[in-house]
Design a protein around this motif. Structure first.
Motif, PDB file in Angstrom:
ATOM      1  N   ASN A  99      -0.455   6.176  -1.995  1.00  0.00           N
ATOM      2  CA  ASN A  99      -0.270   7.611  -1.780  1.00  0.00           C
ATOM      3  C   ASN A  99       1.187   8.001  -1.558  1.00  0.00           C
ATOM      4  OD1 ASN A  99       0.014   6.550   0.760  1.00  0.00           O
ATOM      5  ND2 ASN A  99      -1.287   8.034   1.769  1.00  0.00           N
ATOM      6  N   SER A 100       2.119   7.169  -1.985  1.00  0.00           N
ATOM      7  CA  SER A 100       3.540   7.468  -1.763  1.00  0.00           C
ATOM      8  C   SER A 100       3.984   8.715  -2.519  1.00  0.00           C
ATOM      9  CB  SER A 100       4.431   6.273  -2.129  1.00  0.00           C
ATOM     10  OG  SER A 100       4.318   5.964  -3.496  1.00  0.00           O
ATOM     11  N   GLU A 119       2.130  11.387  -3.291  1.00  0.00           N
ATOM     12  CA  GLU A 119       1.603  12.548  -2.563  1.00  0.00           C
ATOM     13  C   GLU A 119       2.398  12.767  -1.276  1.00  0.00           C
ATOM     14  OE1 GLU A 119      -0.237  15.888  -2.151  1.00  0.00           O
ATOM     15  OE2 GLU A 119      -0.957  14.635  -3.780  1.00  0.00           O
ATOM     16  N   GLN A 120       2.776  11.705  -0.590  1.00  0.00           N
ATOM     17  CA  GLN A 120       3.574  11.837   0.632  1.00  0.00           C
ATOM     18  C   GLN A 120       4.949  12.438   0.322  1.00  0.00           C
ATOM     19  OE1 GLN A 120       3.670   7.939   2.348  1.00  0.00           O
ATOM     20  NE2 GLN A 120       1.736   8.214   3.421  1.00  0.00           N
ATOM     21  N   ASP A 176       4.373  16.088  -0.307  1.00  0.00           N
ATOM     22  CA  ASP A 176       4.034  16.757   0.953  1.00  0.00           C
ATOM     23  C   ASP A 176       5.296  17.032   1.763  1.00  0.00           C
ATOM     24  OD1 ASP A 176       1.315  16.915   0.501  1.00  0.00           O
ATOM     25  OD2 ASP A 176       0.807  15.194   1.767  1.00  0.00           O
TER      26      ASP A 176
END
Length: 108
Positions: free
Chosen positions: A9-10, A12-13, A16
């Motif tokens: 999920n890097s 998406e992080q 974000d």
């Protein structure tokens, strides 16, 4: 601190964090900060980071006028369903960050 760029999920992080910075730029009416965020986003895309739907948070929504960092709201003819953003906003963000259309002014 060690960051694993291959973490599932890097991406998406990353987006974000960019969304949070864009919301701060809107809150503080800081055009320079917003433009720096866009430069970082374009650089990330050039290096192969994929664009995710939450990237739509960077721009004013062309459907409901939600500001940078704000969720969209339902309007007649443009329901959100399970999404937090209108599809038109996500599409516009992708084109703007890739440089295919001029970047709209994010702050009012």
């Amino acid at each position: 601190m060690r960051i694993d760029v291959n973490e599932p999920n890097s991406v998406e992080q990353f987006w974000d964090g960019m969304r949070e910075a864009a919301a701060a730029a809107t809150r503080h009416q800081d055009d320079d900060l917003y433009e720096a965020i866009v430069k970082i986003g374009r650089s990330a895309l050039a290096q192969g980071v994929e664009l995710v739907p939450s990237s739509g948070f960077f721009l004013l929504c062309p459907v409901c006028s939600a500001l940078s960092g704000q969720r969209c709201i339902n309007v007649p003819g443009h329901p959100l369903d399970d999404s937090r953003l209108h599809a038109e906003r996500v599409e516009l963000a992708g084109k703007a960050i890739r440089g295919e259309v001029p970047l709209p002014r994010p702050l009012r």
